[in-house]
Design an enzyme around this catalytic site. Structure first.
Site, PDB file in Angstrom:
ATOM      1  CE  LYS A 111       7.434  -6.766  -2.513  1.00 18.90           C
ATOM      2  NZ  LYS A 111       7.561  -5.374  -3.064  1.00 18.90           N
ATOM      3  CE  LYS A 193      -0.357  -6.570  -0.506  1.00 21.84           C
ATOM      4  NZ  LYS A 193       0.437  -5.411  -0.637  1.00 21.84           N
ATOM      5  CE  LYS A 196       1.195  -2.310  -8.449  1.00 23.03           C
ATOM      6  NZ  LYS A 196       2.425  -1.680  -8.043  1.00 23.03           N
TER       7      LYS A 196
END
Ligand code: AMP
Ligand code: TRP
Length: 327
Positions: A111, A193, A196
């Site tokens: 992130k 993966k 969202k």
């Protein structure tokens, strides 16, 4: 009764990954354990959020918990920001954690890379808040997807460190990862993966997707050219992902599925997976829409926050006493 705690962030639209990795596995404990399921909105603000959107998504996620089958009579459903002990114990956890440990968190590193030069400090402190979430309830088991393993490890580490320094206060929790659904992969790039925040809308199945959209996405899912249906994550990530989704919903094992589909094409597998996903998600979507309009929801969350706080404040008090902090 052993305690279960878990949470999901109200950021972005939930995917089939969140459902199979987390939400669906929350259900299996509700009759046998004391369960706390939280909408972790204070985790969501570690990256910038639009205030109106955040408020809306927080309520929506709570509605989704119930729509997915969680019974508010049996489990405690609440919103993190309504129980201030999370942040209070979170601060204590930052004083136990080492900077090096936090820098090594892979989710932080990912992130931080995306955040560019101005990395919000909360992004690094985030695991300390998650540790507090779990420890406040003396949770024994934490149902989460595989990507949270490192955060559960640090929870154990900090709980042990606290207990060693200040005396036994916290239960040491364990991770519960569901078989099959613990790591659902992107439909378009099956080595990463399902997320969202994927820019490619075709890569993820969202819980709000209509039936025909789900069918379309699964039909277009990336596979390979050898035509054989068997589980082999290394060499056949796309087909293996479809088999995992199948297994998570049908309860069949990979060996059984390989036998079921011997001699059949990917088209048949995809059609069956699409049927399973549509059949699972449609009733949830319908209940969800009804719940959003019902005044019940606010009452459920108010009750939940009160129940959660009763438990959380007792643990927080113990932690403060052990450390010599007035309360
Ligand atoms: P998050 O979206 O990061 O708030 O994740 C909420 C929960 O969903 C966590 O328990 C994650 O481990 C789980 N989760 C997220 N993405 C996936 C995925 N692709 N497969 C399985 N579990 C997932
Ligand atoms: N970090 C988790 C995620 O990104 C969400 C989370 C926050 C959580 N606090 C938690 C999960 C406590 C389990 C228990 O998915």
């Amino acid at each position: 009764m052993d305690v279960i705690f878990s949470g999901i962030q109200p950021s972005g639209n939930l995917t089939l990954g969140n459902y199979l990795g987390a939400l669906k596995s929350f259900l299996r404990f509700q009759d046998t354990h004391e369960c706390y399921y939280c909408v972790v909105n204070q985790h969501a603000i570690t990256v910038p959020q639009d205030p109106k959107e955040l408020r809306r998504r927080t309520t929506e996620l709570a509605a989704l918990y119930i729509a997915a089958g969680l019974d508010p009579e049996k489990v405690t459903l609440f919103v993190q920001s309504e129980v201030p002990e999370h942040v209070q114990l979170g601060w204590i956890m930052t004083t136990l954690a080492y900077v090096g440990e936090m820098e090594r968190m892979t989710q932080y590193k990912d992130k931080a890379k995306k955040a560019g030069e101005s990395i919000p400090y909360g992004l690094m402190a985030y695991p300390c808040l998650m540790v507090a979430d779990i420890l406040l309830y003396q949770a024994k088991l934490v149902p989460v997807g595989e990507d949270q393993r490192q955060h559960i490890e640090i929870t154990r580490t900090l709980a042990e460190r606290f207990n060693y320094r200040y005396g036994e206060v916290f239960t040491i929790p364990e991770m519960f990862a569901p078989e099959g659904g613990a790591r659902v992969m992107s439909l378009q790039n099956p080595t990463s993966k399902m997320s969202k925040s994927d820019d490619n809308q075709m890569a993820s199945i969202y819980l709000g997707d209509e039936d025909d959209m789900i069918v379309k996405k699964i039909k277009r899912a990336q596979t390979d050219s050898d035509g054989e249906i068997r589980y082999d994550k290394e060499n056949k990530p796309g087909v293996s992902n479809l088999l995992s989704i199948h297994a998570a919903l049908s309860g069949r094992t990979f060996d059984q599925l390989a036998a079921d589909y011997a001699g059949q094409g990917y088209g048949t597998l995809k059609a069956d997976v699409a049927d399973l996903v549509v059949g699972e998600l449609r009733p949830i979507r319908e209940r969800y829409r009804e719940l959003l309009d019902s005044p019940e929801l606010q009452r459920i969350l108010d009750d939940g926050a009160a129940k959660a706080q009763a438990k959380a404040s007792a643990t927080y008090r113990k932690a403060c006493e052990a450390m010599g902090l007035q309360r």
